[in-house]
Design a protein around this motif. Structure first.
Motif, PDB file in Angstrom:
ATOM      1  N   ARG A 232      -5.793   9.381   1.251  1.00 30.60           N
ATOM      2  CA  ARG A 232      -5.748   9.557   2.705  1.00 30.60           C
ATOM      3  C   ARG A 232      -4.323   9.822   3.181  1.00 30.60           C
ATOM      4  NH1 ARG A 232      -9.068   4.299   4.453  1.00 30.60           N
ATOM      5  NH2 ARG A 232      -7.835   3.497   2.710  1.00 30.60           N
ATOM      6  N   ALA A 233      -4.249  10.573   4.281  1.00 30.83           N
ATOM      7  CA  ALA A 233      -2.936  11.013   4.760  1.00 30.83           C
ATOM      8  C   ALA A 233      -2.507  10.320   6.053  1.00 30.83           C
ATOM      9  CB  ALA A 233      -2.950  12.524   4.970  1.00 30.83           C
ATOM     10  N   SER A 234      -3.101   9.181   6.373  1.00 26.37           N
ATOM     11  CA  SER A 234      -2.733   8.481   7.591  1.00 26.37           C
ATOM     12  C   SER A 234      -1.245   8.141   7.581  1.00 26.37           C
ATOM     13  CB  SER A 234      -3.547   7.193   7.738  1.00 26.37           C
ATOM     14  OG  SER A 234      -3.070   6.435   8.829  1.00 26.37           O
ATOM     15  N   THR A 235      -0.597   8.391   8.701  1.00 33.93           N
ATOM     16  CA  THR A 235       0.840   8.119   8.784  1.00 33.93           C
ATOM     17  C   THR A 235       1.154   6.934   9.692  1.00 33.93           C
ATOM     18  OG1 THR A 235       1.059   9.684  10.611  1.00 33.93           O
ATOM     19  CG2 THR A 235       1.421  10.532   8.373  1.00 33.93           C
ATOM     20  N   ASP A 236       0.157   6.371  10.352  1.00 33.93           N
ATOM     21  CA  ASP A 236       0.446   5.300  11.291  1.00 33.93           C
ATOM     22  C   ASP A 236      -0.393   4.051  11.013  1.00 33.93           C
ATOM     23  OD1 ASP A 236       2.074   4.425  13.413  1.00 33.93           O
ATOM     24  OD2 ASP A 236       0.362   4.529  14.774  1.00 33.93           O
ATOM     25  N   ARG A 237      -0.607   3.789   9.728  1.00 42.26           N
ATOM     26  CA  ARG A 237      -1.266   2.554   9.330  1.00 42.26           C
ATOM     27  C   ARG A 237      -0.495   1.940   8.173  1.00 42.26           C
ATOM     28  NH1 ARG A 237      -7.275   5.112   8.743  1.00 42.26           N
ATOM     29  NH2 ARG A 237      -7.725   5.397  10.955  1.00 42.26           N
ATOM     30  N   LEU A 238      -0.566   0.637   8.083  1.00 41.01           N
ATOM     31  CA  LEU A 238      -0.139  -0.005   6.854  1.00 41.01           C
ATOM     32  C   LEU A 238      -1.074   0.439   5.737  1.00 41.01           C
ATOM     33  CD1 LEU A 238       0.452  -3.653   8.105  1.00 41.01           C
ATOM     34  CD2 LEU A 238       2.193  -1.955   7.583  1.00 41.01           C
ATOM     35  N   ARG A 239      -0.634   0.282   4.510  1.00 41.17           N
ATOM     36  CA  ARG A 239      -1.473   0.707   3.388  1.00 41.17           C
ATOM     37  C   ARG A 239      -1.428  -0.327   2.285  1.00 41.17           C
ATOM     38  NH1 ARG A 239      -2.191   6.704   1.173  1.00 41.17           N
ATOM     39  NH2 ARG A 239      -2.576   6.819   3.407  1.00 41.17           N
ATOM     40  N   HIS A 240      -2.626  -0.658   1.776  1.00 39.57           N
ATOM     41  CA  HIS A 240      -2.711  -1.539   0.613  1.00 39.57           C
ATOM     42  C   HIS A 240      -3.567  -0.857  -0.445  1.00 39.57           C
ATOM     43  CE1 HIS A 240      -3.002  -5.075  -1.918  1.00 39.57           C
ATOM     44  NE2 HIS A 240      -4.305  -4.805  -2.035  1.00 39.57           N
ATOM     45  N   VAL A 241      -2.952  -0.536  -1.569  1.00 38.73           N
ATOM     46  CA  VAL A 241      -3.664  -0.069  -2.758  1.00 38.73           C
ATOM     47  C   VAL A 241      -3.344  -1.075  -3.848  1.00 38.73           C
ATOM     48  CG1 VAL A 241      -3.941   1.769  -4.456  1.00 38.73           C
ATOM     49  CG2 VAL A 241      -3.493   2.343  -2.053  1.00 38.73           C
ATOM     50  N   GLY A 242      -4.319  -1.885  -4.194  1.00 42.27           N
ATOM     51  CA  GLY A 242      -4.057  -2.933  -5.174  1.00 42.27           C
ATOM     52  C   GLY A 242      -5.180  -3.937  -5.213  1.00 42.27           C
ATOM     53  N   THR A 243      -4.866  -5.127  -5.656  1.00 40.50           N
ATOM     54  CA  THR A 243      -5.876  -6.139  -5.922  1.00 40.50           C
ATOM     55  C   THR A 243      -6.291  -6.865  -4.648  1.00 40.50           C
ATOM     56  OG1 THR A 243      -4.247  -7.866  -6.321  1.00 40.50           O
ATOM     57  CG2 THR A 243      -4.894  -6.495  -8.212  1.00 40.50           C
ATOM     58  N   THR A 244      -7.419  -7.557  -4.753  1.00 40.40           N
ATOM     59  CA  THR A 244      -7.874  -8.411  -3.656  1.00 40.40           C
ATOM     60  C   THR A 244      -6.849  -9.508  -3.378  1.00 40.40           C
ATOM     61  OG1 THR A 244     -10.182  -7.999  -4.248  1.00 40.40           O
ATOM     62  CG2 THR A 244      -9.736  -9.914  -2.877  1.00 40.40           C
ATOM     63  N   ALA A 245      -6.270 -10.057  -4.439  1.00 42.32           N
ATOM     64  CA  ALA A 245      -5.258 -11.103  -4.265  1.00 42.32           C
ATOM     65  C   ALA A 245      -4.051 -10.563  -3.505  1.00 42.32           C
ATOM     66  CB  ALA A 245      -4.835 -11.656  -5.620  1.00 42.32           C
TER      67      ALA A 245
END
Length: 311
Positions: A232-245
């Protein structure tokens, strides 16, 4: 308490959206937001109104391409249909292609801000145009409503005017919950300001500008194995790609800064069930969205003050 909500973006499949909303409702999330990827967001929310019973429904409706009176009516009707679970994500598309659909040209920054502000203001005025006790259903006299408790709003802005009143009684919540990005520069007119990166500074500014609540927008892709990619190319959101923890740590870090988080799953079929399992709770009783969020039901601006007429 940090409220959790779900953003449903980019899905043209109504059945998939309905399944996702049911997952979010069963997990006890506060509300879901919709964009216009397939069916128009307001129509989609109306479709889901009687297929849900607890979760708030927040379609994105556009101030620059929707007639303000119709927008206010659509949202009031949604609030009645859901018994007080309606919200509105304020949209303001300003591209040449978006505005060409209604024969307009892009607006300058100040003109855009004024238009968004005017549409939100007139919607709020229209929701108040019927006092709470305007409907009297007096069988003896054959009167359905007290006309003295239904008001013209007589709003004139830079690009439109509205006389009113609304064609529906006041929404159950009094005012539909209004959400919008802090970048719209109308934060004082919102119930919930949505912020992205640089959360601490933007949240503080939104509160200073008068937002009762601040939520962070977060794109989420749950990846326990390191094999998935979020394109995704959203520029105005935080981003989390990773584990549930890792996401749990992110949310814990935001807890003292914002009042809630809108989680935007990358894949509704993969990420949303994982989010529901990890962060869902026991769904509570059916309540209005304002009650869920701890927002008071606003007084009606037109309500008669005893012996003094209307304010």
């Amino acid at each position: 308490m940090t409220h959790l909500a779900v953003g449903i973006d980019g899905s043209p499949d109504v059945d998939a959206v309905e399944r996702a909303v049911r997952i979010a409702e069963d997990a006890g999330f506060a509300f879901v937001t919709f964009d216009d990827a397939g069916v128009e967001a307001g129509v989609l929310a109306s479709y889901l109104a009687l297929r849900t019973s607890r979760i708030g429904l927040a379609p994105t409706l556009h101030t620059t391409t929707t007639e303000p009176f119709h927008l206010a009516t659509q949202l009031a009707s949604l609030d009645h249909a859901t018994l007080g679970r309606a919200a509105w994500v304020v949209g303001a598309p300003n591209s040449a292609s978006a505005l060409a659909t209604i024969g307009r040209s892009p607006l300058g920054p100040q003109a855009l801000r004024r238009e968004v502000s005017d549409v939100v203001e007139v919607a709020r005025a229209l929701w108040d145009s019927w006092e709470d006790d305007a409907v009297i259903r007096d069988v003896a006299t054959g009167r359905f409503l007290d006309a003295d408790r239904v008001h013209h709003v007589n709003f004139t802005g830079d690009t439109f005017s509205v006389v009113g009143p609304l064609i529906t009684p006041r929404p159950p919540q009094g005012q539909v919950v209004v959400l919008g990005s802090d970048t719209l520069d109308v934060t004082a007119r919102l119930d919930v300001a949505l912020v992205g990166p640089e959360v601490a500074g933007r949240a503080a500014a939104a509160r200073a500008d008068g937002a009762p609540l601040v939520f962070a927008d977060v794109d989420v892709l749950i990846d326990e194995t390191g094999t998935r990619t979020d394109t995704r190319a959203s520029t105005d959101r935080l981003r989390h790609v990773g584990t549930t923890a890792g996401l749990r740590e992110l949310l814990a870090g935001l807890a003292g800064t914002v009042d809630g988080v809108v989680l935007h799953p990358a894949d509704l079929t993969i990420d949303l069930p994982l989010l529901a399992d990890a962060f869902g709770g026991r769904p509570g009783p059916a309540r209005t969205l304002r009650d869920v969020l701890g927002l008071p039901r606003p007084a009606n601006r037109f309500t008669t003050v005893a012996g003094e007429g209307t304010p």
